[in-house]
Design a protein around this motif. Structure first.
Motif, PDB file in Angstrom:
ATOM      1  N   HIS A  89      38.502  33.480  51.380  1.00 43.36           N
ATOM      2  CA  HIS A  89      38.372  33.523  52.841  1.00 43.36           C
ATOM      3  C   HIS A  89      38.430  34.973  53.325  1.00 43.36           C
ATOM      4  O   HIS A  89      39.503  35.543  53.545  1.00 43.36           O
ATOM      5  N   ALA A  90      37.255  35.564  53.472  1.00 42.46           N
ATOM      6  CA  ALA A  90      37.150  36.993  53.739  1.00 42.46           C
ATOM      7  C   ALA A  90      37.734  37.385  55.089  1.00 42.46           C
ATOM      8  O   ALA A  90      38.401  38.416  55.208  1.00 42.46           O
ATOM      9  N   TYR A  91      37.467  36.583  56.112  1.00 47.19           N
ATOM     10  CA  TYR A  91      37.991  36.938  57.433  1.00 47.19           C
ATOM     11  C   TYR A  91      39.510  36.941  57.431  1.00 47.19           C
ATOM     12  O   TYR A  91      40.153  37.868  57.954  1.00 47.19           O
ATOM     13  N   ARG A  92      40.111  35.921  56.856  1.00 45.01           N
ATOM     14  CA  ARG A  92      41.561  35.855  56.807  1.00 45.01           C
ATOM     15  C   ARG A  92      42.142  37.015  56.008  1.00 45.01           C
ATOM     16  O   ARG A  92      43.167  37.605  56.376  1.00 45.01           O
ATOM     17  N   ALA A  93      41.497  37.380  54.897  1.00 44.57           N
ATOM     18  CA  ALA A  93      41.980  38.478  54.066  1.00 44.57           C
ATOM     19  C   ALA A  93      41.906  39.815  54.815  1.00 44.57           C
ATOM     20  O   ALA A  93      42.830  40.629  54.743  1.00 44.57           O
ATOM     21  N   ILE A  94      40.811  40.023  55.540  1.00 43.72           N
ATOM     22  CA  ILE A  94      40.667  41.276  56.283  1.00 43.72           C
ATOM     23  C   ILE A  94      41.642  41.324  57.445  1.00 43.72           C
ATOM     24  O   ILE A  94      42.228  42.373  57.752  1.00 43.72           O
ATOM     25  N   LYS A  95      41.845  40.202  58.107  1.00 39.52           N
ATOM     26  CA  LYS A  95      42.814  40.151  59.204  1.00 39.52           C
ATOM     27  C   LYS A  95      44.209  40.508  58.695  1.00 39.52           C
ATOM     28  O   LYS A  95      44.936  41.293  59.318  1.00 39.52           O
ATOM     29  N   HIS A  96      44.594  39.946  57.564  1.00 38.01           N
ATOM     30  CA  HIS A  96      45.881  40.243  56.934  1.00 38.01           C
ATOM     31  C   HIS A  96      45.974  41.741  56.625  1.00 38.01           C
ATOM     32  O   HIS A  96      46.967  42.405  56.929  1.00 38.01           O
ATOM     33  N   LEU A  97      44.916  42.274  56.013  1.00 34.53           N
ATOM     34  CA  LEU A  97      44.886  43.677  55.619  1.00 34.53           C
ATOM     35  C   LEU A  97      45.006  44.609  56.815  1.00 34.53           C
ATOM     36  O   LEU A  97      45.791  45.569  56.809  1.00 34.53           O
ATOM     37  N   TYR A 142      24.545  28.408  54.144  1.00 30.72           N
ATOM     38  CA  TYR A 142      25.792  28.553  54.916  1.00 30.72           C
ATOM     39  C   TYR A 142      25.562  29.431  56.138  1.00 30.72           C
ATOM     40  O   TYR A 142      24.976  30.515  56.053  1.00 30.72           O
ATOM     41  N   ARG A 143      26.025  28.957  57.289  1.00 29.88           N
ATOM     42  CA  ARG A 143      26.041  29.761  58.509  1.00 29.88           C
ATOM     43  C   ARG A 143      27.461  29.713  59.061  1.00 29.88           C
ATOM     44  O   ARG A 143      28.001  28.636  59.314  1.00 29.88           O
ATOM     45  N   VAL A 144      28.048  30.852  59.231  1.00 29.42           N
ATOM     46  CA  VAL A 144      29.445  30.915  59.625  1.00 29.42           C
ATOM     47  C   VAL A 144      29.630  30.309  61.017  1.00 29.42           C
ATOM     48  O   VAL A 144      28.908  30.667  61.953  1.00 29.42           O
ATOM     49  N   PRO A 145      30.570  29.372  61.178  1.00 29.76           N
ATOM     50  CA  PRO A 145      30.845  28.820  62.518  1.00 29.76           C
ATOM     51  C   PRO A 145      31.681  29.816  63.317  1.00 29.76           C
ATOM     52  O   PRO A 145      32.760  30.230  62.886  1.00 29.76           O
ATOM     53  N   LEU A 146      31.176  30.195  64.464  1.00 31.81           N
ATOM     54  CA  LEU A 146      31.842  31.215  65.279  1.00 31.81           C
ATOM     55  C   LEU A 146      32.510  30.580  66.490  1.00 31.81           C
ATOM     56  O   LEU A 146      31.952  29.685  67.120  1.00 31.81           O
ATOM     57  N   VAL A 147      33.696  31.052  66.807  1.00 30.56           N
ATOM     58  CA  VAL A 147      34.388  30.655  68.030  1.00 30.56           C
ATOM     59  C   VAL A 147      34.683  31.920  68.824  1.00 30.56           C
ATOM     60  O   VAL A 147      34.664  33.033  68.292  1.00 30.56           O
ATOM     61  N   ALA A 148      34.959  31.739  70.098  1.00 27.86           N
ATOM     62  CA  ALA A 148      35.167  32.890  70.973  1.00 27.86           C
ATOM     63  C   ALA A 148      36.562  33.461  70.787  1.00 27.86           C
ATOM     64  O   ALA A 148      37.563  32.756  70.862  1.00 27.86           O
ATOM     65  N   GLY A 149      36.622  34.767  70.514  1.00 31.96           N
ATOM     66  CA  GLY A 149      37.870  35.521  70.533  1.00 31.96           C
ATOM     67  C   GLY A 149      37.637  36.733  71.403  1.00 31.96           C
ATOM     68  O   GLY A 149      36.992  36.642  72.444  1.00 31.96           O
ATOM     69  N   THR A 150      38.117  37.894  71.008  1.00 27.11           N
ATOM     70  CA  THR A 150      37.686  39.104  71.698  1.00 27.11           C
ATOM     71  C   THR A 150      36.179  39.253  71.522  1.00 27.11           C
ATOM     72  O   THR A 150      35.487  39.797  72.377  1.00 27.11           O
ATOM     73  N   GLY A 151      35.707  38.771  70.384  1.00 30.61           N
ATOM     74  CA  GLY A 151      34.293  38.678  70.089  1.00 30.61           C
ATOM     75  C   GLY A 151      34.072  37.450  69.229  1.00 30.61           C
ATOM     76  O   GLY A 151      34.987  36.654  69.027  1.00 30.61           O
ATOM     77  N   PRO A 152      32.855  37.253  68.703  1.00 30.60           N
ATOM     78  CA  PRO A 152      32.582  36.066  67.879  1.00 30.60           C
ATOM     79  C   PRO A 152      33.417  36.092  66.602  1.00 30.60           C
ATOM     80  O   PRO A 152      33.330  37.028  65.811  1.00 30.60           O
ATOM     81  N   THR A 153      34.214  35.047  66.384  1.00 30.25           N
ATOM     82  CA  THR A 153      35.213  35.028  65.320  1.00 30.25           C
ATOM     83  C   THR A 153      34.974  33.858  64.380  1.00 30.25           C
ATOM     84  O   THR A 153      34.776  32.724  64.836  1.00 30.25           O
ATOM     85  N   PRO A 154      34.976  34.080  63.047  1.00 33.27           N
ATOM     86  CA  PRO A 154      34.776  32.970  62.098  1.00 33.27           C
ATOM     87  C   PRO A 154      35.888  31.925  62.220  1.00 33.27           C
ATOM     88  O   PRO A 154      37.066  32.235  62.044  1.00 33.27           O
ATOM     89  N   ALA A 155      35.511  30.694  62.495  1.00 32.18           N
ATOM     90  CA  ALA A 155      36.508  29.635  62.664  1.00 32.18           C
ATOM     91  C   ALA A 155      37.015  29.104  61.339  1.00 32.18           C
ATOM     92  O   ALA A 155      38.116  28.556  61.264  1.00 32.18           O
ATOM     93  N   ASP A 156      36.216  29.262  60.267  1.00 31.79           N
ATOM     94  CA  ASP A 156      36.576  28.683  58.972  1.00 31.79           C
ATOM     95  C   ASP A 156      37.168  29.703  58.007  1.00 31.79           C
ATOM     96  O   ASP A 156      37.331  29.422  56.817  1.00 31.79           O
ATOM     97  N   GLY A 157      37.485  30.898  58.495  1.00 34.55           N
ATOM     98  CA  GLY A 157      38.041  31.924  57.625  1.00 34.55           C
ATOM     99  C   GLY A 157      37.019  32.684  56.816  1.00 34.55           C
ATOM    100  O   GLY A 157      37.337  33.607  56.092  1.00 34.55           O
ATOM    101  N   LEU A 158      35.733  32.310  56.929  1.00 38.32           N
ATOM    102  CA  LEU A 158      34.599  32.932  56.247  1.00 38.32           C
ATOM    103  C   LEU A 158      34.737  32.872  54.721  1.00 38.32           C
ATOM    104  O   LEU A 158      35.026  33.877  54.047  1.00 38.32           O
ATOM    105  N   PRO A 159      34.514  31.701  54.123  1.00 36.32           N
ATOM    106  CA  PRO A 159      34.593  31.585  52.663  1.00 36.32           C
ATOM    107  C   PRO A 159      33.385  32.222  51.981  1.00 36.32           C
ATOM    108  O   PRO A 159      32.241  31.975  52.350  1.00 36.32           O
TER     109      PRO A 159
END
Length: 492
Positions: A192-200, A469-486
């Protein structure tokens, strides 16, 4: 030994569960928003003028419709902002209005209109009032939530924290953190790339911004920061116990308490982290920030820098996972540099990474909207805008419009190459950092962070995403991966 917020989180199993719960909530929220958006589109709303222009003014009325009573088109702007914006553009043009969060809101979606609002030559578009309505309870006092002379005064002091020597110092602080974090990634078929980058980058933010030795407070403060960011996106904007809004308010209080408690030591010390620099920043004529101002700016800067860099880095990894030819091109460039980590002068020696970074900012603008409110009756390119109107500039939607960008939905970094430079069609055609007096003060810091992360990832790994695969985006400060981006991550 210096320890960061994220390194002190509870045991990995708890952290993983927490991430999974947040991911499930995001996916569920996205589904609810999409269903609500489809229902809103069926509501029989009639076009009408926002307000009648003054007789003899020669101004035109702004046309639009509110949508369903109360909620308006709030869910449409969250669930599917690009198709929604395209339909509105086709029906009403680039300046129109609709209902959002109980208010009639003017949407600005052309480069020329964006320029008029953001440059604000008559000083009638208040950023403070616009953003206060949306995120004020969580980030009031931040640089973006100040206006005109007060904003310029604060920006002049804060600029001391973003000079070239300071940026070089931040990169030196952040490089070991990024290298450790990326090296620790475990290859997987579903990483989950988005979650890993957020953690980092949350870990990086605590070290570079706060210079923190947090001890057992780590878990509590990490969650406080995430809750404050989430609070600004809450649909139910009421202090209901256990709700997103209430958790956000509590998170802000915890952050404020921490920064206020640590401030005396920061003022007295010689640290090079952003917290220390802001505590001691002084203009040539001796102006400094008060204690309250330092606290307010720290809470806002933590959000602005961390959230936007996370989105940009994650979406760049997504696009490079879909396009191996670009991933290989960027990796070859990083390998040719012959360095495990980047120095500040190396940032201009990776031209292909810069092209790809610019294109990701166009496709996935990390700050999707710019909020303003009119403080006097005014006109916008010949349209009448009454005082007290909420105005939302949408660079995210505008940069997806074929009228301004050929094949706007296609990832094509070469559009920024010297022989094309499609961004030069208008000075505000490419506006991921806003513009005018409020142009993002941390834009160079953000670019530096994203490039430092991608350089490390390119040297250490290869990755792909499934072709369908198309990443599902939800609204945050900007378009944010809802599934953690596997992604499928493999070591080189």
């Amino acid at each position: 030994m210096k320890r960061s917020i994220m390194s002190l989180l509870a045991p990995p199993t708890i952290t993983a569960v927490s991430g999974t719960v947040r991911q499930a909530r995001a996916l569920a929220a996205g589904q609810v928003q999409r269903v609500g958006a489809r229902l809103a589109e069926r509501y029989p709303a009639r076009a009408r003028a926002l307000a009648a222009p003054p007789p003899g003014s020669g101004l035109r009325p702004i046309m639009g419709d509110y949508g369903p009573p109360g909620i308006g088109y709030t869910l449409n702007t969250l669930a599917d902002p690009i198709p929604f914006a395209r339909k509105r553009f086709e029906r009403y043009g680039p300046i129109q209005w609709f209902g959002v969060l109980g208010r009639a809101t003017v949407s600005v979606g052309s480069p020329a209109a964006l320029e008029a609002v953001l440059l604000d030559r008559d000083k009638v578009f208040s950023a403070e009032r616009g953003w206060e309505f949306l995120i004020g309870p969580f980030f009031h006092g931040g640089l973006l939530l100040r206006d005109f002379d007060e904003h310029l005064f604060h920006r002049r002091i804060m600029q001391q924290a973003f000079t070239r020597p300071r940026l070089i110092g931040y990169l030196e602080l952040t490089t070991p953190c990024i290298a450790r974090g990326v090296a620790a990634w475990e290859p997987s078929r579903s990483f989950h790339a988005y979650r890993a980058i957020k953690h980092l980058l949350l870990e990086q933010a605590t070290e570079v911004f706060a210079g923190a030795r947090l001890g057992p407070e780590g878990t509590r403060l990490a969650h406080a920061f995430e809750d404050a960011v989430a609070g600004g996106k809450a649909l139910v904007r009421a202090n209901i116990p256990g709700g997103v809004w209430a958790r956000g308010l509590r998170g802000r209080r915890l952050l404020a308490e921490y920064f206020r408690r640590e401030l005396p030591a920061k003022r007295a010390g010689a640290g090079t982290d952003l917290f220390s620099v802001l505590s001691r920043a002084t203009t040539e004529d001796g102006h400094t920030f008060t204690d309250d101002e330092v606290v307010e700016h720290m809470i806002f800067v933590m959000m602005a820098a961390h959230d936007t860099s996370t989105i940009a880095a994650a979406m760049l990894i997504y696009e490079l996972g879909r396009r191996p030819e670009w991933q290989d091109r960027l990796r070859a460039e990083s390998l040719a540099l012959g360095k495990d980590s980047l120095d500040y002068d190396d940032l201009d020696r990776l031209p292909s990474l810069d092209l790809a970074f610019r294109e990701v900012l166009r496709l996935y603008a990390p700050v999707a909207q710019q909020a303003r409110e009119t403080i006097a009756d005014t006109d916008l390119l010949g349209y009448y805008l009454p005082a007290g109107t909420l105005v939302m500039c949408s660079p995210y939607a505008m940069m997806h419009t074929d009228e301004y960008w050929p094949d706007a939905h296609v990832f094509d970094p070469e559009r920024f190459a010297p022989d094309r430079r499609e961004d030069r069609s208008h000075r505000f055609a490419w506006a991921p950092f806003g513009g005018g007096a409020h142009k993002c003060i941390g834009l160079y810091f953000g670019g530096m962070t994203v490039k430092a992360v991608l350089h490390q990832v390119l040297l250490r790994y290869r990755w792909t995403v499934p072709a369908d695969y198309r990443v599902p985006l939800v609204a945050g400060t900007g378009p944010t991966p809802a599934d953690g981006l596997p992604i499928r991550l493999e070591r080189r």
